[in-house]
Design a protein around this motif. Sequence first.
Motif, PDB file in Angstrom:
ATOM      1  N   ASP A   1      26.097  52.173  14.028  1.00 57.35           N
ATOM      2  CA  ASP A   1      25.747  50.982  14.321  1.00 57.35           C
ATOM      3  C   ASP A   1      24.576  50.140  13.616  1.00 57.35           C
ATOM      4  N   GLN A   2      25.004  49.920  12.214  1.00 57.70           N
ATOM      5  CA  GLN A   2      23.948  49.691  11.225  1.00 57.70           C
ATOM      6  C   GLN A   2      23.060  48.419  11.712  1.00 57.70           C
ATOM      7  N   LYS A   3      23.629  47.305  12.246  1.00 52.48           N
ATOM      8  CA  LYS A   3      22.988  46.089  12.508  1.00 52.48           C
ATOM      9  C   LYS A   3      22.050  46.245  13.607  1.00 52.48           C
ATOM     10  N   GLY A   4      22.654  47.264  14.818  1.00 48.42           N
ATOM     11  CA  GLY A   4      21.784  47.641  15.845  1.00 48.42           C
ATOM     12  C   GLY A   4      20.733  48.366  15.496  1.00 48.42           C
ATOM     13  N   ALA A   5      20.795  49.234  14.619  1.00 54.48           N
ATOM     14  CA  ALA A   5      19.855  50.079  14.109  1.00 54.48           C
ATOM     15  C   ALA A   5      18.673  49.529  13.428  1.00 54.48           C
TER      16      ALA A   5
END
Length: 219
Positions: free
Chosen positions: A128-132
């Motif tokens: 979850d790159q954006k969330g990370a």
Amino acid sequence: LFKIAFQLFNDKKYLEAGAEFLRIIEENPTFEHNNIALYNAAFAYEQLKYYDSSMQLYRRVLNEYGNTKEAVNALYKIGENAEKFFDYDTAVSSFLSLYNNKSEHYQSFNRRVDALRQAARIKLLTEDQKGAADLLVRYHNDFPGQSDAPSFLYQAGRVYAEIGRMSDAQKTFSDLRRKYSSDLQVRPYIIASYVIEARYQRSKNTKASLKTARDYFET
């Protein structure tokens, strides 16, 4: 009974201790320290690797004694144990619920910073790159004094760039340079941020972007 249960616990006789703590709760439902007894029973079973039982008891602590120190510790334990069994959604939601809670016991919890760090790390792990990246920025902004805060800010910018959110990446890198331009320990991250932006500008392949790329590479 309470002293007996604690003695068993301190002697690492966790099975007997857990049973005694639960007996205290069953026989004395109004006992003022049942929150401690229930948490200790959960912890005792966790030491025995009775994870299903311990998780059920940690949830009871949270549900029945939600405004106590034991509830905060239980919520962190739920996050830790959920991750062990690859229940990443529960792990992240537990860590963030702990972090976002404005109650005194939650705000003063000594591992509150770890909860946010763990949530960001798991989001990276689960792609979850954006969330990370959002959590990495939040970590830096909320805990700028942490030694890993600058590296987290750089990592957030790098992740934004990898998923094509260059405006977010550029803003993040700009913050990194503005805040740490004189910090020699952060200099490698600053150089790396220029390289990422230079490559992006070069990929646009216009006269202006190529000039910008060259300027970044020469920085």
